[in-house]
Motif scaffolding. Structure first.
Motif, PDB file in Angstrom:
ATOM      1  N   THR A 203      30.914  47.195  26.840  1.00 49.03           N
ATOM      2  CA  THR A 203      32.021  47.218  25.897  1.00 49.03           C
ATOM      3  C   THR A 203      31.605  47.933  24.615  1.00 49.03           C
ATOM      4  N   LYS A 206      36.226  47.855  21.808  1.00 50.47           N
ATOM      5  CA  LYS A 206      37.663  48.095  22.023  1.00 50.47           C
ATOM      6  C   LYS A 206      37.972  48.055  23.520  1.00 50.47           C
ATOM      7  N   THR A 207      37.216  48.857  24.259  1.00 47.83           N
ATOM      8  CA  THR A 207      37.395  48.954  25.704  1.00 47.83           C
ATOM      9  C   THR A 207      36.325  48.100  26.370  1.00 47.83           C
ATOM     10  N   ARG A 259      38.282  41.279  21.665  1.00 48.42           N
ATOM     11  CA  ARG A 259      39.219  41.443  20.539  1.00 48.42           C
ATOM     12  C   ARG A 259      38.925  40.444  19.433  1.00 48.42           C
ATOM     13  N   SER A 262      35.926  41.490  17.400  1.00 47.94           N
ATOM     14  CA  SER A 262      36.229  42.597  16.492  1.00 47.94           C
ATOM     15  C   SER A 262      37.037  42.109  15.292  1.00 47.94           C
ATOM     16  N   LYS A 267      32.150  43.075  15.672  1.00 45.24           N
ATOM     17  CA  LYS A 267      32.394  43.981  16.798  1.00 45.24           C
ATOM     18  C   LYS A 267      31.222  43.975  17.764  1.00 45.24           C
ATOM     19  N   LYS A 269      29.150  45.570  20.653  1.00 42.77           N
ATOM     20  CA  LYS A 269      28.900  46.827  21.361  1.00 42.77           C
ATOM     21  C   LYS A 269      27.629  46.676  22.182  1.00 42.77           C
ATOM     22  N   GLU A 318      31.768  54.595  20.706  1.00 44.30           N
ATOM     23  CA  GLU A 318      33.090  53.968  20.866  1.00 44.30           C
ATOM     24  C   GLU A 318      34.096  54.875  21.571  1.00 44.30           C
ATOM     25  N   ASP A 321      36.450  54.394  26.701  1.00 45.05           N
ATOM     26  CA  ASP A 321      37.720  54.652  27.407  1.00 45.05           C
ATOM     27  C   ASP A 321      37.713  56.014  28.094  1.00 45.05           C
TER      28      ASP A 321
END
Ligand code: AMP
Ligand code: GLY
Length: 419
Positions: A203, A206-207, A259, A262, A267, A269, A318, A321
């Motif tokens: 991740t 976001k995605t 979510r 974040s 966040k 990552k 980031e 996606d």
């Protein structure tokens, strides 16, 4: 094509699998690993630095400017902020910062996050004082699960069948502070019944892209007997976790978790690990980890077809996606060969003999070279991975390879993938 050098932090079977996957990238230059082990040293350059030596790691990177990526694999340096430190010193790193790694480092934080976001998990109460905790234990149903807040090397969870057992577990954590936490606290939670599944996912905050589901085998001996360990073997994908379950979990667990992190300014990552229980009344979260699992990684990464370096960079930048992650469609089984006595005390320096393993891959966990010989240096010594068309096929190959491997005094489970 520009090649980049890479540093991987860690020195177990999981790191061997990560280094091995990265080494297949056409963009990977030299790969370094700290502190590494004898197996990783066959495909990377071992660096004699402990994972807790943040200063030493940063200095090493300062003097090796071709290293453009540092992958932090183990839980402790992630929780202690190695990624924050690396970034502050201008180095690119893969892995969550401390404020996100807390999702594993504090069970209390994880439980509150789930409660506040309606993410299904076992009912619980958290305590930092012994009195109220013991009062609660008088009223609760058994078995009950007692968990120490904070990282506890996989030993922080006790499943208690009686009040006496639970009281002892709570007192050891809160009064004796056996895990040595600054502010010890406990989570007491409802016992869940069902089959476990581990879902690791990439991740970028976001995605989120889930890897094939896997199943760990936590108990030391055949038939799920004996003490809990870091994991004695795994298979992937788990045929018990269906596509529909995966879609449900994405909507009700994975996305809401990422979510929420974040939104809290935490966040996440990197790789997030969802330890799930498939219960009669639905899927529930047992735990979050802030990293690749061990030994799940040794069963999952051999199935990855996409370049791991590309994925890691997409996470950092980031743009996850934009990447299609492909998996081979095969099944992998990994069996851990451990030192006699593990997970209790064991001797090191025992001889390790590896013969013909056919097409299997032998990931090293606790190995070293002493006087020119391969010897044990840890509790989990090797993880032998085989790929096949299904679990029985991969199992057969892994156990055939194990017949040609011998660790003086060592043992492995003979039932990985049977249940
Ligand atoms: P954890 O570190 O929280 O994943 O716990 C380690 C292991 O303990 C899990 O993989 C489960 O096998 C078991 N466990 C943890 N929580 C529960 C629970 N609420 N009910 C049943 N088993 C649990
Ligand atoms: N195999 C479980 C873990 O990595 O936490």
């Amino acid at each position: 094509m520009d090649k980049m050098d890479i540093l991987v932090i860690g020195g177990g079977g999981r790191e061997h699998a990560i280094v091995h996957a990265l080494s297949k990238s056409p963009r990977a230059g030299r790969i370094y690993c700290a502190p590494s082990n004898a197996g990783i040293n066959m495909i990377a350059e071992g660096v004699g630095l402990a994972v807790s030596d943040f200063e030493g790691i940063c200095d090493f990177l300062d003097t090796h400017p071709n290293i453009k990526l540092t992958v932090v694999a183990p839980d402790n340096p992630l929780a202690d902020g190695l990624v924050n430190e690396l970034e502050a010193r201008g180095h690119r790193a893969f892995g969550p910062r401390a404020e996100a790694a807390i999702i594993e480092a504090s069970k209390k934080f994880a439980k509150e996050l789930m409660k506040n976001n309606n993410i299904p998990t076992a009912a619980y109460e958290a305590f930092s004082d012994c009195g109220p905790a013991v009062e609660y234990l008088k009223k609760t149903a058994y078995p009950v699960v007692v968990k120490a807040d904070g990282l506890a090397y996989g030993k922080g969870v006790t499943i208690c069948s009686s009040f006496a057992e639970a009281k002892k577990a709570v007192e050891e954590i809160l009064l004796d502070n056996i895990f040595g936490n600054k502010n010890p606290s406990v989570v007491i939670e409802e016992f869940l019944e069902g089959r476990e599944v581990s879902v690791l996912a990439f991740t970028d905050g976001k995605t989120i892209k889930a890897m094939p589901p896997s199943q760990d085998h936590k108990r030391a001996y055949d038939g799920d007997r004996g003490p809990n360990t870091g994991g004695m073997g795994a298979f992937s994908p788990s045929p018990y976790y269906t596509k529909e379950m995966g879609e449900w979990a994405m909507k009700h667990i994975f996305l809401p978790t990422v979510r929420a992190m974040s939104e809290m300014g935490r966040k996440f990552k990197g790789v997030i690990y969802f330890g799930l229980m498939m219960c009669k009344d639905g899927i529930k979260v047992l735990e979050y980890n802030s990293r690749f699992g061990d030994p799940e990684t040794q069963a999952v990464l051999p199935l990855l077809k996409t370049d791991l370096l590309d994925i890691m960079e997409a996470v950092i930048d980031e743009r996850l996606d934009e990447i299609d992650i492909e998996w081979s469609g095969e099944t992998a089984v990994t069996v851990v060969y451990a030192s006699g006595g593990y997970p209790g005390s064991y001797e090191k320096g025992k001889e390790v003999a590896i013969g013909d393993v056919g097409g299997c891959f032998v990931y090293h966990a606790g190995t070293a070279i002493k006087d020119g010989k391969l010897v044990t240096s840890g509790g989990r010594v090797l993880a032998v991975t085989a790929k096949g068309k299904d679990i029985p096929d991969a199992r057969e190959k892994a156990y055939a390879a194990l017949k040609n491997i011998r660790i003086d005094g060592g043992f492995y489970r003979t039932d990985i993938g049977l249940k």
